[in-house]
Structures are given as C-alpha cells and as structure tokens.
Design a protein around this motif. Structure first.
Motif, PDB file in Angstrom:
ATOM      1  N   ARG A  59       6.997 -21.061   2.333  1.00 57.40           N
ATOM      2  CA  ARG A  59       5.954 -20.102   2.732  1.00 57.40           C
ATOM      3  C   ARG A  59       4.984 -19.808   1.596  1.00 57.40           C
ATOM      4  NH1 ARG A  59      10.594 -17.587   5.292  1.00 57.40           N
ATOM      5  NH2 ARG A  59      10.759 -16.302   3.421  1.00 57.40           N
ATOM      6  N   PHE A  60       5.397 -20.088   0.370  1.00 57.61           N
ATOM      7  CA  PHE A  60       4.510 -19.947  -0.783  1.00 57.61           C
ATOM      8  C   PHE A  60       4.463 -21.281  -1.499  1.00 57.61           C
ATOM      9  CE2 PHE A  60       3.236 -19.221  -5.105  1.00 57.61           C
ATOM     10  CZ  PHE A  60       2.250 -18.262  -4.993  1.00 57.61           C
ATOM     11  N   ASP A  61       3.265 -21.790  -1.705  1.00 58.94           N
ATOM     12  CA  ASP A  61       3.051 -23.066  -2.380  1.00 58.94           C
ATOM     13  C   ASP A  61       2.146 -22.824  -3.589  1.00 58.94           C
ATOM     14  OD1 ASP A  61       1.097 -25.539  -2.692  1.00 58.94           O
ATOM     15  OD2 ASP A  61       3.011 -26.270  -1.895  1.00 58.94           O
ATOM     16  N   PHE A  62       2.583 -23.246  -4.763  1.00 60.17           N
ATOM     17  CA  PHE A  62       1.833 -22.979  -5.989  1.00 60.17           C
ATOM     18  C   PHE A  62       0.463 -23.640  -5.991  1.00 60.17           C
ATOM     19  CE2 PHE A  62       6.286 -22.386  -7.226  1.00 60.17           C
ATOM     20  CZ  PHE A  62       6.207 -21.094  -7.736  1.00 60.17           C
ATOM     21  N   GLU A  63       0.354 -24.870  -5.548  1.00 56.04           N
ATOM     22  CA  GLU A  63      -0.948 -25.564  -5.497  1.00 56.04           C
ATOM     23  C   GLU A  63      -1.905 -24.849  -4.551  1.00 56.04           C
ATOM     24  OE1 GLU A  63      -2.549 -28.109  -7.101  1.00 56.04           O
ATOM     25  OE2 GLU A  63      -0.870 -27.981  -8.491  1.00 56.04           O
ATOM     26  N   LYS A  64      -1.406 -24.480  -3.375  1.00 57.77           N
ATOM     27  CA  LYS A  64      -2.257 -23.769  -2.420  1.00 57.77           C
ATOM     28  C   LYS A  64      -2.682 -22.428  -2.979  1.00 57.77           C
ATOM     29  CE  LYS A  64      -0.554 -25.836   1.846  1.00 57.77           C
ATOM     30  NZ  LYS A  64       0.169 -25.596   3.109  1.00 57.77           N
ATOM     31  N   TYR A  65      -1.791 -21.759  -3.687  1.00 57.55           N
ATOM     32  CA  TYR A  65      -2.126 -20.481  -4.310  1.00 57.55           C
ATOM     33  C   TYR A  65      -3.301 -20.661  -5.289  1.00 57.55           C
ATOM     34  CZ  TYR A  65      -1.932 -16.405  -7.287  1.00 57.55           C
ATOM     35  OH  TYR A  65      -2.272 -15.283  -8.006  1.00 57.55           O
ATOM     36  N   LEU A  66      -3.211 -21.661  -6.145  1.00 58.44           N
ATOM     37  CA  LEU A  66      -4.284 -21.902  -7.113  1.00 58.44           C
ATOM     38  C   LEU A  66      -5.598 -22.257  -6.430  1.00 58.44           C
ATOM     39  CD1 LEU A  66      -2.516 -23.816 -10.004  1.00 58.44           C
ATOM     40  CD2 LEU A  66      -3.573 -21.547 -10.097  1.00 58.44           C
ATOM     41  N   GLY A  68      -6.549 -20.949  -3.638  1.00 61.86           N
ATOM     42  CA  GLY A  68      -6.961 -19.815  -2.814  1.00 61.86           C
ATOM     43  C   GLY A  68      -6.543 -19.912  -1.363  1.00 61.86           C
ATOM     44  N   GLN A  69      -5.568 -20.756  -1.041  1.00 65.06           N
ATOM     45  CA  GLN A  69      -5.172 -20.952   0.340  1.00 65.06           C
ATOM     46  C   GLN A  69      -3.995 -20.109   0.780  1.00 65.06           C
ATOM     47  OE1 GLN A  69      -4.552 -25.179   0.172  1.00 65.06           O
ATOM     48  NE2 GLN A  69      -6.680 -25.614   0.678  1.00 65.06           N
ATOM     49  N   ASN A  70      -3.208 -19.586  -0.158  1.00 71.93           N
ATOM     50  CA  ASN A  70      -2.158 -18.658   0.200  1.00 71.93           C
ATOM     51  C   ASN A  70      -1.793 -17.802  -1.009  1.00 71.93           C
ATOM     52  OD1 ASN A  70      -0.343 -20.148  -1.413  1.00 71.93           O
ATOM     53  ND2 ASN A  70       1.166 -20.393   0.179  1.00 71.93           N
ATOM     54  N   GLY A  71      -0.942 -16.823  -0.802  1.00 71.33           N
ATOM     55  CA  GLY A  71      -0.556 -15.970  -1.911  1.00 71.33           C
ATOM     56  C   GLY A  71      -0.236 -14.583  -1.425  1.00 71.33           C
TER      57      GLY A  71
END
Length: 71
Positions: A59-66, A68-71
């Motif tokens: 449910r949390f992905d570090f690449e997507k977080y960086l 801006g896609q999740n967090g």
C-alpha cells in the motif's frame, strides 16, 4: 540510525531515499518524509507499525512516494 534536528525536533532516519530525501521517525513513532527540494517535512503515518504493514502489503511504495503518487 542517523539523527536530524530540524526546528528543534529530532528525526531518526529509517530509509535513505537518496538525493537528500529520507524516511524518518520521531520520538513518538510517527513516520515522516524529509524532502530536500523543495524542503518539506510531511507526516506519512502516525504509526510505525501501520507504516511497516503498508510497506509490506504494497500500500506504500517508496518510488511512488518520491514521484508524488502516494504517501
């Protein structure tokens, strides 16, 4: 753990996201993103246990977080 002090508050690095970006925790066990450009400190999760569960469950992905896609 590396320690960062920002505005009188301590954060402890739990993951280096490279380029000066980090996932950190505070003394309360809350999880934060410390992002260098633009500089911001953002609450990701109020519970380190829940954060770990989110990472392990996808449910949390570090690449997507960086990106801006999740967090």
């Amino acid at each position: 753990l590396s320690e960062f002090e920002v505005d009188g508050k301590c954060y402890y690095q739990i993951k280096d996201l490279e380029d000066g970006n980090y996932i950190t925790i505070d003394n309360k066990g809350q999880v934060f993103g410390l992002i260098h450009d633009p500089f911001k400190i953002e609450l990701i999760n109020k519970s380190i246990k829940q954060f770990v569960d989110d990472v392990n469950d996808g449910r949390f992905d570090f690449e997507k977080y960086l990106n801006g896609q999740n967090g």
